[in-house]
Design a protein around this motif. Structure first.
Motif, PDB file in Angstrom:
ATOM      1  N   VAL A 171       0.860  -1.180   0.000  1.00  0.00           N
ATOM      2  CA  VAL A 171       0.000   0.000   0.000  1.00  0.00           C
ATOM      3  C   VAL A 171       0.894   1.227   0.000  1.00  0.00           C
ATOM      4  O   VAL A 171       2.044   1.175   0.432  1.00  0.00           O
ATOM      5  CB  VAL A 171      -0.944   0.029   1.220  1.00  0.00           C
ATOM      6  CG1 VAL A 171      -1.866  -1.191   1.232  1.00  0.00           C
ATOM      7  CG2 VAL A 171      -0.152   0.097   2.526  1.00  0.00           C
ATOM      8  N   SER A 172       0.369   2.344  -0.479  1.00  0.00           N
ATOM      9  CA  SER A 172       1.162   3.567  -0.562  1.00  0.00           C
ATOM     10  C   SER A 172       1.511   4.124   0.809  1.00  0.00           C
ATOM     11  O   SER A 172       2.649   4.513   1.065  1.00  0.00           O
ATOM     12  CB  SER A 172       0.406   4.637  -1.355  1.00  0.00           C
ATOM     13  OG  SER A 172       0.274   4.275  -2.696  1.00  0.00           O
ATOM     14  N   ILE A 173       0.497   4.192   1.700  1.00  0.00           N
ATOM     15  CA  ILE A 173       0.655   4.907   2.964  1.00  0.00           C
ATOM     16  C   ILE A 173       0.010   4.132   4.108  1.00  0.00           C
ATOM     17  O   ILE A 173      -0.835   3.265   3.895  1.00  0.00           O
ATOM     18  CB  ILE A 173       0.033   6.316   2.880  1.00  0.00           C
ATOM     19  CG1 ILE A 173      -1.415   6.228   2.424  1.00  0.00           C
ATOM     20  CG2 ILE A 173       0.860   7.225   1.964  1.00  0.00           C
ATOM     21  CD1 ILE A 173      -2.155   7.549   2.438  1.00  0.00           C
ATOM     22  N   GLU A 174       0.393   4.491   5.322  1.00  0.00           N
ATOM     23  CA  GLU A 174      -0.068   3.800   6.528  1.00  0.00           C
ATOM     24  C   GLU A 174      -1.591   3.784   6.693  1.00  0.00           C
ATOM     25  O   GLU A 174      -2.145   2.759   7.118  1.00  0.00           O
ATOM     26  CB  GLU A 174       0.583   4.444   7.755  1.00  0.00           C
ATOM     27  CG  GLU A 174       0.427   3.659   9.033  1.00  0.00           C
ATOM     28  CD  GLU A 174       1.324   2.434   9.106  1.00  0.00           C
ATOM     29  OE1 GLU A 174       0.932   1.465   9.785  1.00  0.00           O
ATOM     30  OE2 GLU A 174       2.399   2.456   8.493  1.00  0.00           O
ATOM     31  N   PRO A 175      -2.328   4.876   6.412  1.00  0.00           N
ATOM     32  CA  PRO A 175      -3.781   4.819   6.608  1.00  0.00           C
ATOM     33  C   PRO A 175      -4.480   3.724   5.803  1.00  0.00           C
ATOM     34  O   PRO A 175      -5.488   3.175   6.258  1.00  0.00           O
ATOM     35  CB  PRO A 175      -4.245   6.214   6.147  1.00  0.00           C
ATOM     36  CG  PRO A 175      -3.081   7.096   6.417  1.00  0.00           C
ATOM     37  CD  PRO A 175      -1.881   6.257   6.087  1.00  0.00           C
ATOM     38  N   ILE A 176      -3.966   3.365   4.627  1.00  0.00           N
ATOM     39  CA  ILE A 176      -4.576   2.285   3.853  1.00  0.00           C
ATOM     40  C   ILE A 176      -4.314   0.937   4.520  1.00  0.00           C
ATOM     41  O   ILE A 176      -5.176   0.050   4.536  1.00  0.00           O
ATOM     42  CB  ILE A 176      -4.056   2.288   2.405  1.00  0.00           C
ATOM     43  CG1 ILE A 176      -4.265   3.670   1.768  1.00  0.00           C
ATOM     44  CG2 ILE A 176      -4.748   1.206   1.580  1.00  0.00           C
ATOM     45  CD1 ILE A 176      -5.696   4.182   1.839  1.00  0.00           C
ATOM     46  N   LYS A 177      -3.136   0.772   5.102  1.00  0.00           N
ATOM     47  CA  LYS A 177      -2.839  -0.445   5.863  1.00  0.00           C
ATOM     48  C   LYS A 177      -3.826  -0.611   7.011  1.00  0.00           C
ATOM     49  O   LYS A 177      -4.249  -1.730   7.329  1.00  0.00           O
ATOM     50  CB  LYS A 177      -1.404  -0.382   6.407  1.00  0.00           C
ATOM     51  CG  LYS A 177      -0.989  -1.606   7.226  1.00  0.00           C
ATOM     52  CD  LYS A 177       0.443  -1.446   7.733  1.00  0.00           C
ATOM     53  CE  LYS A 177       0.934  -2.694   8.444  1.00  0.00           C
ATOM     54  NZ  LYS A 177       0.186  -3.034   9.665  1.00  0.00           N
ATOM     55  N   PHE A 178      -4.187   0.503   7.645  1.00  0.00           N
ATOM     56  CA  PHE A 178      -5.149   0.472   8.748  1.00  0.00           C
ATOM     57  C   PHE A 178      -6.434  -0.237   8.339  1.00  0.00           C
ATOM     58  O   PHE A 178      -6.932  -1.125   9.039  1.00  0.00           O
ATOM     59  CB  PHE A 178      -5.440   1.908   9.195  1.00  0.00           C
ATOM     60  CG  PHE A 178      -6.552   2.040  10.196  1.00  0.00           C
ATOM     61  CD1 PHE A 178      -6.305   1.891  11.542  1.00  0.00           C
ATOM     62  CD2 PHE A 178      -7.847   2.327   9.787  1.00  0.00           C
ATOM     63  CE1 PHE A 178      -7.320   2.021  12.476  1.00  0.00           C
ATOM     64  CE2 PHE A 178      -8.876   2.458  10.715  1.00  0.00           C
ATOM     65  CZ  PHE A 178      -8.609   2.307  12.062  1.00  0.00           C
ATOM     66  N   PHE A 179      -6.980   0.129   7.168  1.00  0.00           N
ATOM     67  CA  PHE A 179      -8.233  -0.467   6.713  1.00  0.00           C
ATOM     68  C   PHE A 179      -8.040  -1.916   6.266  1.00  0.00           C
ATOM     69  O   PHE A 179      -8.895  -2.771   6.538  1.00  0.00           O
ATOM     70  CB  PHE A 179      -8.839   0.372   5.588  1.00  0.00           C
ATOM     71  CG  PHE A 179      -9.382   1.689   6.054  1.00  0.00           C
ATOM     72  CD1 PHE A 179     -10.583   1.760   6.742  1.00  0.00           C
ATOM     73  CD2 PHE A 179      -8.677   2.866   5.829  1.00  0.00           C
ATOM     74  CE1 PHE A 179     -11.085   2.976   7.199  1.00  0.00           C
ATOM     75  CE2 PHE A 179      -9.175   4.083   6.281  1.00  0.00           C
ATOM     76  CZ  PHE A 179     -10.379   4.141   6.965  1.00  0.00           C
TER      77      PHE A 179
END
Length: 208
Positions: A21-29
């Motif tokens: 994933v590009s960034i941490e917030p997408i990993k969160f989901f």
């Protein structure tokens, strides 16, 4: 505004499979939907600037080993490396979130000391309204690639969507009741949030 922690249900663990994933917030989901079943490689680590960060060899290797890549679409490093993705991993499924969002564009979109190519503001993930559009995209692509996780993802999705929608509705309630809708910010990163909730963003920083 308090954003509720999204809690997924426990489920059976399987052998970890890698996605990027590009960034941490997408990993969160992704983590909440899959009960942390997948090994998620974040291309821009927490605390780094997506505008100036250049992924290292280890991250590029993880990207080349990934089955799926969720990307924002207009981050600096993505525009630099996107041409190499097919060479690195021709079988990888690539999902460009910018294809699902009404982007904010201009002739030259300046963020501090850098200008986004094509005049596109990349900060789409900072609006709950936008993330409500992207959450089904994340869910459907995960299920398509990992059908064995369908039960887990489908069970977790309603609670995550409900929490995100509650944040969206809270933002609507707060902003609709405001007399003054202009706000100051150092770095102009809340352009999509301002658009989606009727606010006017005034950036202190301009061209560095």
């Amino acid at each position: 505004m308090v954003i509720a922690t999204l809690v997924g249900c426990s489920g059976p663990q399987s052998d970890k499979s890698s996605i990027s994933v590009s960034i941490e917030p997408i990993k969160f989901f992704v983590d909440r939907l899959t009960d942390n079943t997948l090994d998620v490689n974040v291309m821009v680590p927490q605390g780094a600037s997506h505008a100036t960060y250049s992924p290292g060899a280890a991250q590029m290797q993880k990207l080349s080993d990934s089955r799926l890549y969720f990307r924002i679409g207009s981050l600096g490093y993505e525009q630099t490396f996107i041409g190499r993705l097919k060479e690195l991993n021709p079988d990888m499924k690539e999902v460009n979130f910018s294809d699902y969002v009404e982007l904010i564009k201009g002739e030259a979109y300046v963020h501090g000391d850098h200008v986004h190519e094509g005049g596109v503001d990349p900060h789409i993930w900072l609006s709950p309204a936008v993330m409500l559009q992207l959450l089904p995209v994340i869910r459907d692509n995960l299920i398509n690639l990992y059908p064995d996780l369908t039960t887990v993802i489908s069970a977790n999705y309603p609670a995550i969507e409900s929490d995100l929608r509650a944040t969206h509705e809270q933002m609507l309630e707060i902003t609709q009741g405001l007399t003054h809708k202009r706000f100051l910010i150092f770095h102009p990163a809340l352009t999509y949030l301002a658009r989606d909730y009727g606010l006017e963003q005034i950036a202190i920083e301009h061209e560095g």
